[in-house]
Design a protein around this motif. Structure first.
Motif, PDB file in Angstrom:
ATOM      1  N   ARG A 171      -4.526  13.033   1.324  1.00 10.36           N
ATOM      2  CA  ARG A 171      -5.613  13.318   0.198  1.00 10.36           C
ATOM      3  C   ARG A 171      -5.779  14.308  -0.687  1.00 10.36           C
ATOM      4  NH1 ARG A 171     -10.182  10.429  -1.969  1.00 10.36           N
ATOM      5  NH2 ARG A 171     -11.009  11.511  -3.761  1.00 10.36           N
TER       6      ARG A 171
ATOM      7  N   PHE B 128      -6.016  -2.391   9.504  1.00 10.18           N
ATOM      8  CA  PHE B 128      -7.933  -2.490   9.047  1.00 10.18           C
ATOM      9  C   PHE B 128      -7.644  -3.095  10.080  1.00 10.18           C
ATOM     10  CE2 PHE B 128      -6.602  -1.756   4.501  1.00 10.18           C
ATOM     11  CZ  PHE B 128      -7.534  -1.169   4.680  1.00 10.18           C
TER      12      PHE B 128
ATOM     13  N   TRP C 171      -9.230   1.683  11.346  1.00 10.88           N
ATOM     14  CA  TRP C 171      -8.430   1.505  10.690  1.00 10.88           C
ATOM     15  C   TRP C 171      -7.184   2.841  11.322  1.00 10.88           C
ATOM     16  CZ3 TRP C 171     -12.468   3.368   8.426  1.00 10.88           C
ATOM     17  CH2 TRP C 171     -12.561   5.392   7.639  1.00 10.88           C
TER      18      TRP C 171
ATOM     19  N   GLU D 278     -12.358   1.233   0.705  1.00  3.55           N
ATOM     20  CA  GLU D 278     -10.668   1.755  -0.077  1.00  3.55           C
ATOM     21  C   GLU D 278     -11.859   2.087  -1.485  1.00  3.55           C
ATOM     22  OE1 GLU D 278      -7.709   2.987  -2.836  1.00  3.55           O
ATOM     23  OE2 GLU D 278      -8.555   1.181  -2.738  1.00  3.55           O
TER      24      GLU D 278
ATOM     25  N   GLU E   7     -13.142  10.226   9.666  1.00  2.00           N
ATOM     26  CA  GLU E   7     -11.793   9.679   9.949  1.00  2.00           C
ATOM     27  C   GLU E   7     -11.590  10.908  10.313  1.00  2.00           C
ATOM     28  OE1 GLU E   7      -8.728   8.089   7.210  1.00  2.00           O
ATOM     29  OE2 GLU E   7      -9.320   9.818   6.533  1.00  2.00           O
TER      30      GLU E   7
ATOM     31  N   SER F 135      -7.771   3.483  -5.792  1.00  2.00           N
ATOM     32  CA  SER F 135      -7.753   2.448  -5.748  1.00  2.00           C
ATOM     33  C   SER F 135      -8.087   2.019  -7.604  1.00  2.00           C
ATOM     34  CB  SER F 135      -7.093   0.919  -6.071  1.00  2.00           C
ATOM     35  OG  SER F 135      -5.876   1.150  -4.787  1.00  2.00           O
TER      36      SER F 135
ATOM     37  N   PHE G 106      -3.762   4.662   9.126  1.00  2.00           N
ATOM     38  CA  PHE G 106      -2.951   4.503   8.161  1.00  2.00           C
ATOM     39  C   PHE G 106      -1.822   5.961   8.951  1.00  2.00           C
ATOM     40  CE2 PHE G 106      -6.291   3.693   5.560  1.00  2.00           C
ATOM     41  CZ  PHE G 106      -6.484   2.901   5.678  1.00  2.00           C
TER      42      PHE G 106
ATOM     43  N   VAL H 105       0.781  -1.540  -0.261  1.00  2.00           N
ATOM     44  CA  VAL H 105      -0.378   0.460  -0.080  1.00  2.00           C
ATOM     45  C   VAL H 105       0.935   1.151   0.652  1.00  2.00           C
ATOM     46  CG1 VAL H 105      -1.709  -1.031   1.301  1.00  2.00           C
ATOM     47  CG2 VAL H 105      -0.218  -0.066   2.806  1.00  2.00           C
TER      48      VAL H 105
ATOM     49  N   ASP I  77     -16.698   6.764  -6.724  1.00  2.00           N
ATOM     50  CA  ASP I  77     -17.347   6.794  -6.459  1.00  2.00           C
ATOM     51  C   ASP I  77     -18.682   6.680  -6.728  1.00  2.00           C
ATOM     52  OD1 ASP I  77     -15.871   5.419  -4.180  1.00  2.00           O
ATOM     53  OD2 ASP I  77     -15.515   7.517  -2.919  1.00  2.00           O
TER      54      ASP I  77
ATOM     55  N   ALA J 298     -16.253   1.170  -4.607  1.00  2.00           N
ATOM     56  CA  ALA J 298     -14.941   1.311  -3.518  1.00  2.00           C
ATOM     57  C   ALA J 298     -15.457  -0.213  -3.061  1.00  2.00           C
ATOM     58  CB  ALA J 298     -15.870   1.800  -2.713  1.00  2.00           C
ATOM     59  N   ASP J 299     -13.480  -1.020  -2.596  1.00  2.00           N
ATOM     60  CA  ASP J 299     -14.079  -2.873  -1.957  1.00  2.00           C
ATOM     61  C   ASP J 299     -14.954  -2.532  -1.384  1.00  2.00           C
ATOM     62  OD1 ASP J 299     -12.688  -4.452  -0.488  1.00  2.00           O
ATOM     63  OD2 ASP J 299     -10.897  -4.864  -2.166  1.00  2.00           O
TER      64      ASP J 299
ATOM     65  N   THR K 149     -12.429  -3.444   1.665  1.00  2.00           N
ATOM     66  CA  THR K 149     -12.322  -2.652   3.207  1.00  2.00           C
ATOM     67  C   THR K 149     -12.501  -0.955   2.769  1.00  2.00           C
ATOM     68  OG1 THR K 149     -11.042  -2.208   0.848  1.00  2.00           O
ATOM     69  CG2 THR K 149      -9.817  -3.899   2.659  1.00  2.00           C
TER      70      THR K 149
END
Length: 217
Positions: free
Chosen positions: A18, A117, A128, A209, A98, A212, A130, A13, A198, A203-204, A207
């Protein structure tokens, strides 16, 4: 609990801020000759057909009218442009909180090398942590919505800080948002308008996320 570890020659990762990442993308686009217009919201979208049967799309902003053959919609999870274009929104939307958290030296030294995670951190959700250059991005998300989402998220966030063993919080910048974790049903391209990221719901699902898959779309 059983522990699993692995080593890879390439990073699994990559951590970014952002705002800096988005700015870099805009600069790259401008370098390729893209004209970037900022400070204007899209207020209307009309479709028509030209004399040759091709699609014509008129976008109405606060200050101008733009005409295009095709429109790629990448305006995020709430995607007002998708609504204007008539797309049905049947995505699963989950709430998240977040925080950019500056912690004491001992806490940062302990957590700065390990992106986390924690799928069992909160009921019906996950947490999470990071590490960034000088602080931590810490958040929680709920996969089961209820009427007390905002209050529940704040409570879960505080419990997650305790679970991480953080002793000293120096400064916090928080923001709430929503994440679509399922694709819109049906075509993502209608009448010359295509949804990506989005806005489409890429999004996954595990997760949540999204960057990507947004880049891939």
């Amino acid at each position: 609990r059983d522990r699993y570890s692995a080593q890879r020659s390439e990073p699994l990762v990559t951590m970014v801020m952002r705002d800096r990442f988005d700015h870099a993308l805009v600069q790259h686009a401008q370098g390729l000759g893209v004209r970037v217009i900022t400070g204007e919201a899209v207020r209307g979208l009309d479709r028509s057909v030209d004399a040759h049967g091709g699609s014509v799309i008129d976008l109405h902003t606060d200050q101008r009218r733009c005409t295009a053959r095709a429109v790629i919609v990448a305006d995020g999870a709430t995607s007002p442009t998708a609504k204007l274009a008539g797309f049905v929104d049947d995505r699963q939307i989950i709430p998240a909180l977040e925080c950019e958290v500056w912690v004491g030296e001992a806490d940062f030294a302990r957590l700065q090398d390990d992106p986390r995670f924690d799928m069992d951190a909160i009921p019906h959700g996950y947490g999470w942590s990071f590490p960034k250059r000088d602080h931590l991005s810490i958040g929680v998300a709920l996969f089961q919505k209820d009427d007390g989402d905002k209050t529940a998220l704040k409570q879960h966030y505080q419990r997650y800080l305790q679970a991480l063993g953080i002793q000293e919080v120096l400064r916090t910048e928080s923001h709430g948002f929503v994440i679509p974790v399922s694709l819109r049903q049906g075509s993502l391209c209608q009448g010359g308008v295509m949804l990506v990221g989005d806005a489409a719901g890429t999004a996954d699902a595990l997760t949540a996320e999204g960057i990507s898959n947004a880049i891939l779309t």
